[in-house]
Design a protein around this motif. Structure first.
Motif, PDB file in Angstrom:
ATOM      1  N   THR A 120       0.808  -1.216   0.000  1.00  0.00           N
ATOM      2  CA  THR A 120       0.000   0.000   0.000  1.00  0.00           C
ATOM      3  C   THR A 120       0.841   1.265   0.000  1.00  0.00           C
ATOM      4  OG1 THR A 120      -0.092  -0.034   2.416  1.00  0.00           O
ATOM      5  CG2 THR A 120      -1.887  -1.136   1.227  1.00  0.00           C
ATOM      6  N   GLY A 121       2.155   1.111  -0.095  1.00  0.00           N
ATOM      7  CA  GLY A 121       3.020   2.283  -0.004  1.00  0.00           C
ATOM      8  C   GLY A 121       2.896   3.180  -1.213  1.00  0.00           C
ATOM      9  N   THR A 122       2.745   4.484  -0.932  1.00  0.00           N
ATOM     10  CA  THR A 122       2.718   5.489  -1.985  1.00  0.00           C
ATOM     11  C   THR A 122       3.706   6.590  -1.647  1.00  0.00           C
ATOM     12  OG1 THR A 122       0.909   6.699  -0.908  1.00  0.00           O
ATOM     13  CG2 THR A 122       0.294   5.047  -2.559  1.00  0.00           C
ATOM     14  N   TYR A 123       4.094   7.325  -2.663  1.00  0.00           N
ATOM     15  CA  TYR A 123       5.042   8.425  -2.486  1.00  0.00           C
ATOM     16  C   TYR A 123       4.800   9.429  -3.594  1.00  0.00           C
ATOM     17  CZ  TYR A 123       9.495  10.874  -2.059  1.00  0.00           C
ATOM     18  OH  TYR A 123      10.461  11.842  -1.900  1.00  0.00           O
ATOM     19  N   TYR A 124       4.858  10.722  -3.211  1.00  0.00           N
ATOM     20  CA  TYR A 124       4.558  11.789  -4.165  1.00  0.00           C
ATOM     21  C   TYR A 124       5.640  12.857  -4.135  1.00  0.00           C
ATOM     22  CZ  TYR A 124      -0.172   9.833  -3.780  1.00  0.00           C
ATOM     23  OH  TYR A 124      -1.260   8.997  -3.769  1.00  0.00           O
ATOM     24  N   VAL A 125       5.828  13.500  -5.258  1.00  0.00           N
ATOM     25  CA  VAL A 125       6.653  14.695  -5.273  1.00  0.00           C
ATOM     26  C   VAL A 125       5.882  15.792  -4.539  1.00  0.00           C
ATOM     27  CG1 VAL A 125       5.744  15.585  -7.465  1.00  0.00           C
ATOM     28  CG2 VAL A 125       8.090  16.139  -6.758  1.00  0.00           C
ATOM     29  N   ASP A 126       6.587  16.679  -3.880  1.00  0.00           N
ATOM     30  CA  ASP A 126       5.940  17.680  -3.024  1.00  0.00           C
ATOM     31  C   ASP A 126       4.914  18.523  -3.780  1.00  0.00           C
ATOM     32  OD1 ASP A 126       8.805  18.459  -0.878  1.00  0.00           O
ATOM     33  OD2 ASP A 126       7.331  16.844  -0.819  1.00  0.00           O
ATOM     34  N   SER A 127       5.178  18.818  -5.030  1.00  0.00           N
ATOM     35  CA  SER A 127       4.318  19.738  -5.774  1.00  0.00           C
ATOM     36  C   SER A 127       2.921  19.189  -6.061  1.00  0.00           C
ATOM     37  CB  SER A 127       4.990  20.135  -7.093  1.00  0.00           C
ATOM     38  OG  SER A 127       5.227  18.991  -7.891  1.00  0.00           O
ATOM     39  N   VAL A 128       2.710  17.880  -5.891  1.00  0.00           N
ATOM     40  CA  VAL A 128       1.394  17.308  -6.166  1.00  0.00           C
ATOM     41  C   VAL A 128       0.727  16.736  -4.917  1.00  0.00           C
ATOM     42  CG1 VAL A 128       2.176  16.738  -8.490  1.00  0.00           C
ATOM     43  CG2 VAL A 128       2.113  14.942  -6.752  1.00  0.00           C
ATOM     44  N   LYS A 129       1.409  16.745  -3.800  1.00  0.00           N
ATOM     45  CA  LYS A 129       0.834  16.200  -2.568  1.00  0.00           C
ATOM     46  C   LYS A 129      -0.457  16.920  -2.224  1.00  0.00           C
ATOM     47  CE  LYS A 129       5.052  14.513  -0.348  1.00  0.00           C
ATOM     48  NZ  LYS A 129       6.019  14.719   0.752  1.00  0.00           N
ATOM     49  N   GLY A 130      -1.470  16.145  -1.865  1.00  0.00           N
ATOM     50  CA  GLY A 130      -2.766  16.704  -1.523  1.00  0.00           C
ATOM     51  C   GLY A 130      -3.656  16.955  -2.724  1.00  0.00           C
ATOM     52  N   ARG A 131      -3.119  16.847  -3.936  1.00  0.00           N
ATOM     53  CA  ARG A 131      -3.915  17.075  -5.143  1.00  0.00           C
ATOM     54  C   ARG A 131      -4.009  15.809  -6.003  1.00  0.00           C
ATOM     55  NH1 ARG A 131      -2.205  20.449  -8.976  1.00  0.00           N
ATOM     56  NH2 ARG A 131       0.024  20.156  -8.528  1.00  0.00           N
ATOM     57  N   PHE A 132      -2.946  15.038  -6.047  1.00  0.00           N
ATOM     58  CA  PHE A 132      -2.906  13.825  -6.860  1.00  0.00           C
ATOM     59  C   PHE A 132      -2.978  12.596  -5.949  1.00  0.00           C
ATOM     60  CE2 PHE A 132      -0.321  15.530 -10.748  1.00  0.00           C
ATOM     61  CZ  PHE A 132      -1.206  16.599 -10.844  1.00  0.00           C
ATOM     62  N   THR A 133      -3.623  11.552  -6.463  1.00  0.00           N
ATOM     63  CA  THR A 133      -3.690  10.290  -5.743  1.00  0.00           C
ATOM     64  C   THR A 133      -3.399   9.145  -6.703  1.00  0.00           C
ATOM     65  OG1 THR A 133      -5.388  11.154  -4.238  1.00  0.00           O
ATOM     66  CG2 THR A 133      -5.112   8.766  -4.327  1.00  0.00           C
ATOM     67  N   ILE A 134      -2.434   8.328  -6.343  1.00  0.00           N
ATOM     68  CA  ILE A 134      -2.119   7.153  -7.137  1.00  0.00           C
ATOM     69  C   ILE A 134      -2.758   5.937  -6.480  1.00  0.00           C
ATOM     70  CG2 ILE A 134       0.085   6.710  -5.960  1.00  0.00           C
ATOM     71  CD1 ILE A 134       1.200   5.821  -8.716  1.00  0.00           C
ATOM     72  N   SER A 135      -3.316   5.070  -7.305  1.00  0.00           N
ATOM     73  CA  SER A 135      -3.957   3.859  -6.786  1.00  0.00           C
ATOM     74  C   SER A 135      -3.775   2.751  -7.822  1.00  0.00           C
ATOM     75  CB  SER A 135      -5.438   4.097  -6.504  1.00  0.00           C
ATOM     76  OG  SER A 135      -6.128   4.441  -7.703  1.00  0.00           O
ATOM     77  N   ARG A 136      -4.150   1.547  -7.431  1.00  0.00           N
ATOM     78  CA  ARG A 136      -3.997   0.428  -8.365  1.00  0.00           C
ATOM     79  C   ARG A 136      -5.141  -0.547  -8.207  1.00  0.00           C
ATOM     80  NH1 ARG A 136      -1.473  -1.316  -3.889  1.00  0.00           N
ATOM     81  NH2 ARG A 136      -1.698  -3.531  -3.443  1.00  0.00           N
ATOM     82  N   ASP A 137      -5.351  -1.314  -9.274  1.00  0.00           N
ATOM     83  CA  ASP A 137      -6.318  -2.414  -9.275  1.00  0.00           C
ATOM     84  C   ASP A 137      -5.574  -3.611  -9.836  1.00  0.00           C
ATOM     85  OD1 ASP A 137      -8.278  -4.310  -9.784  1.00  0.00           O
ATOM     86  OD2 ASP A 137      -9.753  -2.818 -10.411  1.00  0.00           O
ATOM     87  N   ASN A 138      -5.081  -4.464  -8.941  1.00  0.00           N
ATOM     88  CA  ASN A 138      -4.259  -5.578  -9.384  1.00  0.00           C
ATOM     89  C   ASN A 138      -5.036  -6.552 -10.260  1.00  0.00           C
ATOM     90  OD1 ASN A 138      -2.740  -4.384  -7.108  1.00  0.00           O
ATOM     91  ND2 ASN A 138      -1.372  -6.099  -7.468  1.00  0.00           N
ATOM     92  N   ALA A 139      -6.318  -6.680 -10.020  1.00  0.00           N
ATOM     93  CA  ALA A 139      -7.126  -7.598 -10.830  1.00  0.00           C
ATOM     94  C   ALA A 139      -7.160  -7.165 -12.283  1.00  0.00           C
ATOM     95  CB  ALA A 139      -8.542  -7.686 -10.271  1.00  0.00           C
ATOM     96  N   LYS A 140      -7.020  -5.858 -12.502  1.00  0.00           N
ATOM     97  CA  LYS A 140      -7.029  -5.313 -13.861  1.00  0.00           C
ATOM     98  C   LYS A 140      -5.622  -4.936 -14.327  1.00  0.00           C
ATOM     99  CE  LYS A 140     -11.696  -3.393 -13.470  1.00  0.00           C
ATOM    100  NZ  LYS A 140     -12.531  -2.159 -13.573  1.00  0.00           N
ATOM    101  N   ASN A 141      -4.624  -5.201 -13.495  1.00  0.00           N
ATOM    102  CA  ASN A 141      -3.240  -4.810 -13.824  1.00  0.00           C
ATOM    103  C   ASN A 141      -3.163  -3.345 -14.207  1.00  0.00           C
ATOM    104  OD1 ASN A 141      -2.159  -7.333 -13.318  1.00  0.00           O
ATOM    105  ND2 ASN A 141      -2.290  -8.010 -15.438  1.00  0.00           N
ATOM    106  N   THR A 142      -3.857  -2.524 -13.476  1.00  0.00           N
ATOM    107  CA  THR A 142      -3.994  -1.114 -13.835  1.00  0.00           C
ATOM    108  C   THR A 142      -3.619  -0.217 -12.661  1.00  0.00           C
ATOM    109  OG1 THR A 142      -5.757  -1.616 -15.403  1.00  0.00           O
ATOM    110  CG2 THR A 142      -5.575   0.663 -14.668  1.00  0.00           C
ATOM    111  N   VAL A 143      -2.909   0.850 -12.989  1.00  0.00           N
ATOM    112  CA  VAL A 143      -2.583   1.888 -12.020  1.00  0.00           C
ATOM    113  C   VAL A 143      -3.241   3.181 -12.483  1.00  0.00           C
ATOM    114  CG1 VAL A 143      -0.741   3.323 -11.077  1.00  0.00           C
ATOM    115  CG2 VAL A 143      -0.437   0.869 -11.240  1.00  0.00           C
ATOM    116  N   TYR A 144      -3.752   3.946 -11.532  1.00  0.00           N
ATOM    117  CA  TYR A 144      -4.447   5.193 -11.832  1.00  0.00           C
ATOM    118  C   TYR A 144      -3.727   6.370 -11.195  1.00  0.00           C
ATOM    119  CZ  TYR A 144      -8.158   1.802 -12.709  1.00  0.00           C
ATOM    120  OH  TYR A 144      -8.896   0.731 -13.167  1.00  0.00           O
ATOM    121  N   LEU A 145      -3.882   7.520 -11.804  1.00  0.00           N
ATOM    122  CA  LEU A 145      -3.429   8.765 -11.192  1.00  0.00           C
ATOM    123  C   LEU A 145      -4.593   9.736 -11.256  1.00  0.00           C
ATOM    124  CD1 LEU A 145      -0.985  10.197  -9.891  1.00  0.00           C
ATOM    125  CD2 LEU A 145      -0.552  11.232 -12.135  1.00  0.00           C
ATOM    126  N   GLN A 146      -5.235   9.950 -10.122  1.00  0.00           N
ATOM    127  CA  GLN A 146      -6.319  10.913 -10.024  1.00  0.00           C
ATOM    128  C   GLN A 146      -5.705  12.279  -9.756  1.00  0.00           C
ATOM    129  OE1 GLN A 146      -9.761  10.523 -10.402  1.00  0.00           O
ATOM    130  NE2 GLN A 146      -9.754  12.766 -10.296  1.00  0.00           N
TER     131      GLN A 146
END
Length: 121
Positions: A55-81
């Motif tokens: 569940t570990g995530t890490y962001y560059v400071d300039s996008v913290k609080g605005r961008f969210t990275i997530s994944r769906d392993n069943a779909k082999n997909t990563v998202y960037l909201q």
């Protein structure tokens, strides 16, 4: 491993977009996935990463609080909201996958083809 990114587009400042990256091939070898971006005239920079199995995530400071990275392993997909987008977020966004960890400079084992994000003021 092959990566297919999608979801870019043109949006006004303050708007939102969601990028997707579908991984195929030897996905069992992936340890980390992430997003980088490259603005015109600038070097490629790291944006966010997520552990493929944890569940570990890490962001560059300039996008913290605005961008969210997530994944769906069943779909082999990563998202960037991406929310509260700014003109400074305008760039080509690249999906990346690595068998070790990200970021490690601008290096990654596998890269997607990039998707353009343009934020108008």
């Amino acid at each position: 491993v092959q990566l297919q990114a999608s979801g870019g587009g043109l949006v006004q400042a303050g708007g939102s977009l969601r990028l997707s990256c579908v991984a195929s091939g030897r996905t069992f070898s992936i340890n980390t996935m992430g997003w980088f971006r490259q603005a015109p005239g600038k070097e490629r920079e790291f944006v966010a990463r997520i552990s493929w199995s944890g569940t570990g995530t890490y962001y560059v400071d300039s996008v913290k609080g605005r961008f969210t990275i997530s994944r769906d392993n069943a779909k082999n997909t990563v998202y960037l909201q991406m929310n509260s987008l700014k003109p400074a977020d305008t760039a080509i966004y690249y999906c990346a996958a690595d068998t070790t960890y990200l970021p490690r400079g601008n290096v990654a084992d596998y890269w997607g083809q990039g998707t353009q994000v343009t934020v108008s003021s």
